[in-house]
Design an enzyme around this catalytic site. Structure first.
Site, PDB file in Angstrom:
ATOM      1  N   HIS A   1      -0.168   4.935   7.350  1.00 23.31           N
ATOM      2  CA  HIS A   1       0.765   5.602   6.236  1.00 23.31           C
ATOM      3  C   HIS A   1       1.121   6.905   6.434  1.00 23.31           C
ATOM      4  O   HIS A   1       0.247   7.765   6.745  1.00 23.31           O
ATOM      5  CB  HIS A   1      -0.412   5.631   4.904  1.00 23.31           C
ATOM      6  CG  HIS A   1      -0.781   4.081   4.659  1.00 23.31           C
ATOM      7  ND1 HIS A   1      -2.184   3.666   4.870  1.00 23.31           N
ATOM      8  CD2 HIS A   1       0.206   3.116   3.996  1.00 23.31           C
ATOM      9  CE1 HIS A   1      -1.908   2.442   4.605  1.00 23.31           C
ATOM     10  NE2 HIS A   1      -0.865   2.036   3.922  1.00 23.31           N
TER      11      HIS A   1
ATOM     12  N   ASP B   1      -2.983   8.225   8.088  1.00 20.90           N
ATOM     13  CA  ASP B   1      -3.792   7.293   8.916  1.00 20.90           C
ATOM     14  C   ASP B   1      -2.952   6.512   9.904  1.00 20.90           C
ATOM     15  O   ASP B   1      -1.885   6.755  10.116  1.00 20.90           O
ATOM     16  CB  ASP B   1      -4.791   6.712   7.900  1.00 20.90           C
ATOM     17  CG  ASP B   1      -3.878   5.582   7.011  1.00 20.90           C
ATOM     18  OD1 ASP B   1      -2.584   5.390   7.308  1.00 20.90           O
ATOM     19  OD2 ASP B   1      -4.353   5.220   6.102  1.00 20.90           O
TER      20      ASP B   1
ATOM     21  N   SER C   1       0.613  -1.140  -0.024  1.00 26.04           N
ATOM     22  CA  SER C   1       0.015   0.166  -0.077  1.00 26.04           C
ATOM     23  C   SER C   1       0.734   1.268  -0.048  1.00 26.04           C
ATOM     24  O   SER C   1       0.421   2.409  -0.425  1.00 26.04           O
ATOM     25  CB  SER C   1      -0.828   0.108   1.271  1.00 26.04           C
ATOM     26  OG  SER C   1      -0.184   0.090   2.355  1.00 26.04           O
TER      27      SER C   1
END
Length: 362
Positions: free
Chosen positions: A340, A337, A47
């Protein structure tokens, strides 16, 4: 292939694509060595690098093509990037002067010209351990290899085999995995903890990484940069779950990451010696990112232990959504978040890392 055997319409198409590639490059900030030509950027991973490959995956929770993700992206569009704006895939392509954004290979709006300058195969939730991708219903590294093979076939159809081989051999190919293996598969789910201790599990990760790198080498990649695992224990989620009342970094996660990194660096050095014409480079992100997290005020940030989304303590992916409030300025936060970093952190990390390691790709 002899150009006289190529239909004139196809030859013209290839010439136009090559011209578009030349004239559509952006002006990169990074000063490349004069003998280093980089036609494209190709990215595999999780991600941190995913630019939207999970968007149409109906079986995974590892997606973010909805607000507030993309709040600071062009047009405030949630593209499937796990952050408030650009991610390292984009910034690397930008710094190298190749293009402003690195599109996901599964982007439905992907254009033929995009293939010439690079795409992203990364999938949020994936890892070196095949079980990691399976648990997250993400695109595994073997699945990303399949995407790469399909990309090569399309590229050969556009510009021919010789030019394709040149692009593959001279592109910067980046690999970013490992975080999900350690934090999710090993510690959080305990799926591997009953089978392995940390030393043997990190051996498994390195073995899988090595096999993957050999496979993309066999497919034509030569300039391969592999990023280290980050200080996983210092992300807001882990601090909340394991850091106690003071939300300190979860050191057992960081120790596992450091052990993996030391083994990975040795394996990459070995591959570099044994794969002819390869430039397999270990890129340390652990230490520079940890410095930003610990000394966040020195870098101009106001908050170092919580994300911008929601409470900032755990929210990630589908749990960071339009029902959650967000901070006023994500640029004040190290993290967007629960897992990340914000775009502002990436912009502080990417240029010096590229500057430090680019000469090793020559």
């Amino acid at each position: 292939m002899d150009s006289s055997l190529i239909p004139s319409s196809l030859l013209l198409r290839r010439m136009l694509l090559l011209l578009m590639t030349v004239f559509c490059k952006t002006k990169g900030a990074l000063q490349l060595p004069p003998n280093l030509k980089v036609p494209a950027v190709l990215v595999f991973g999780d991600s941190i690098m995913d630019t939207g490959n999970n968007n149409n995956n109906t079986h995974t929770l590892a997606k973010c093509n909805f607000p507030p993700y993309g709040r600071d992206f062009q047009g405030a569009i949630p593209t499937g990037r796990f952050g408030n704006g650009k991610v390292p895939s984009d910034l690397i392509a930008e710094e190298l002067g190749i293009k402003d954004l690195l599109p996901a290979y599964f982007d439905p709006n992907l254009q033929p010209n995009d293939l010439l300058t690079g795409v992203c195969f990364a999938s949020g939730g994936s890892g070196y351990d095949p079980l990691t991708s399976k648990m997250a219903t993400a695109i595994s590294l073997s699945g990303q290899i399949d995407m790469f093979k399909d990309y090569i076939r399309k590229l050969e159809g556009l510009v021919g085999e010789d030019r394709t081989n040149f692009i593959l051999a001279n592109s910067i190919v980046l690999v970013v995995e490992g975080s999900n293996d350690i934090s999710n598969t090993y510690f959080l789910s305990h799926a591997r903890e009953v089978q392995y201790d940390i030393p043997t599990y990190t051996d498994l990760m390195v073995s899988s990484a090595s096999s993957f790198l050999k496979e993309i080498y066999q497919l034509g990649a030569r300039r391969i940069g592999v990023l280290s695992a980050p200080p996983i224990g210092c992300v807001p989620f882990q601090r909340t779950i394991l850091g106690g009342l003071l939300r300190k970094c979860a050191e057992k996660y960081n120790e596992a990451a450091k052990l993996f990194n030391s083994k990975l660096a040795k394996e990459l050095a070995s591959l570099n010696q044994n794969l002819p014409n390869a430039r397999v480079v270990y890129l340390d992100v652990y230490n520079p990112l940890l410095d930003i997290i610990v000394n966040y005020q020195n870098y101009g940030f106001k908050v170092g232990d919580r994300g911008c989304c929601g409470t900032g303590k755990i929210e990630t992916a589908v749990f960071c959504n339009s029902l959650d409030p967000t901070c006023q300025n994500a640029g004040d936060y190290v993290f967007w978040d629960g897992f990340h970093p914000s775009e502002s952190v990436y912009r502080k990390l990417v240029p010096p890392i590229l500057q430090k390691y680019m000469y090793q790709f020559i």
